[in-house]
Design a protein around this motif. Sequence first.
Motif, PDB file in Angstrom:
ATOM      1  N   PRO A 142       0.691  -1.521   0.046  1.00  0.00           N
ATOM      2  CA  PRO A 142      -0.421   0.124  -0.160  1.00  0.00           C
ATOM      3  C   PRO A 142       0.580   1.164   0.169  1.00  0.00           C
ATOM      4  CG  PRO A 142      -0.097  -0.838   2.685  1.00  0.00           C
ATOM      5  CD  PRO A 142       0.628  -1.983   1.261  1.00  0.00           C
ATOM      6  N   LEU A 193      -4.498  11.447  -1.034  1.00  0.00           N
ATOM      7  CA  LEU A 193      -5.550  10.139  -0.729  1.00  0.00           C
ATOM      8  C   LEU A 193      -6.645  11.099   0.084  1.00  0.00           C
ATOM      9  CD1 LEU A 193      -2.284   7.842  -0.323  1.00  0.00           C
ATOM     10  CD2 LEU A 193      -3.993   7.265  -1.561  1.00  0.00           C
ATOM     11  N   THR A 207      -6.772   5.397   4.990  1.00  0.00           N
ATOM     12  CA  THR A 207      -7.516   6.254   3.697  1.00  0.00           C
ATOM     13  C   THR A 207      -8.608   5.409   4.444  1.00  0.00           C
ATOM     14  OG1 THR A 207      -6.984   4.427   2.492  1.00  0.00           O
ATOM     15  CG2 THR A 207      -5.382   6.603   2.297  1.00  0.00           C
ATOM     16  N   ASP A 257     -10.512   4.468   1.624  1.00  0.00           N
ATOM     17  CA  ASP A 257     -11.281   3.545   0.134  1.00  0.00           C
ATOM     18  C   ASP A 257     -10.231   2.712   0.693  1.00  0.00           C
ATOM     19  OD1 ASP A 257      -9.232   5.358  -0.104  1.00  0.00           O
ATOM     20  OD2 ASP A 257      -9.914   5.360  -2.377  1.00  0.00           O
ATOM     21  N   ARG A 258      -8.589   2.861   1.056  1.00  0.00           N
ATOM     22  CA  ARG A 258      -7.967   1.882   1.199  1.00  0.00           C
ATOM     23  C   ARG A 258      -7.396   0.931   2.115  1.00  0.00           C
ATOM     24  NH1 ARG A 258      -2.941   3.688  -3.741  1.00  0.00           N
ATOM     25  NH2 ARG A 258      -2.184   2.130  -2.699  1.00  0.00           N
ATOM     26  N   VAL A 294      -2.036   3.119   4.531  1.00  0.00           N
ATOM     27  CA  VAL A 294      -1.174   3.853   2.883  1.00  0.00           C
ATOM     28  C   VAL A 294      -0.054   4.010   3.701  1.00  0.00           C
ATOM     29  CG1 VAL A 294      -0.733   4.254   1.330  1.00  0.00           C
ATOM     30  CG2 VAL A 294      -2.966   3.242   1.214  1.00  0.00           C
TER      31      VAL A 294
END
Length: 226
Positions: free
Chosen positions: A62, A79, A130, A132-133, A136
């Motif tokens: 990530p 981000l 983040t 959505d991910r 990171v």
Amino acid sequence: MGNSGDQGAGAVDELEIIGWGRTADVYALPGDGARVLRRYRNGGDATREARLMTRLARQGYPVPAVLRAEGPDLVMERLSGPSLLDALLADTYEPEPAGALLAELLGRLHALPGTPPAHLDLHPGNVLLTTDRGPVVIDWHTAEEGHPPGLDHAMSALILAEVAVTPAPYAPGAHAGLAAFLSAATTPVLPHVGAARERRAEDPNLTEGEVAALDEAAELVAELAA
């Protein structure tokens, strides 16, 4: 980058600054709000970092997507979400899970195929939570290959310990996060504390007071790691 449609040298005064560290500033680029420009103040070359991040992204680690790199400028995806440090300071993330998360991210990094790099500066300010991910990892400027995973873990532990030995009100939280980090570490840390301390002492971005506190921080890491 001045010929690419992105903001070039001399145009950053027109951009919105959205983040900064000891070596670089981050600006929002105009348009769809999906890009940021990270510019190193010392004029260093960002292309090596960009190549490394691109390789890590291909391996599923990530990192922000790199869109362009030239000279001291690195254009990346923007981000959404706070840093782990901001979440800790806002009391929306507890120190123990934060320490465990740092250990997990380093463990994932060193488990990659080939010759994974050592980040050598992974701390809560360099992890973005983040929306959505998930987490990171950012700021790969100090990353290098050829180092044992234990040194990477020791560097992170030492950075946490530097906060834990201060009189700051968040020092107890840093101590708790450090203990959790060392407990979750996937590789021995103790043999690398001395090398991490020497490397930190050579960092030109540390103040004299921060360098002076390294011995106490290293002793704390060694005590908890043992």
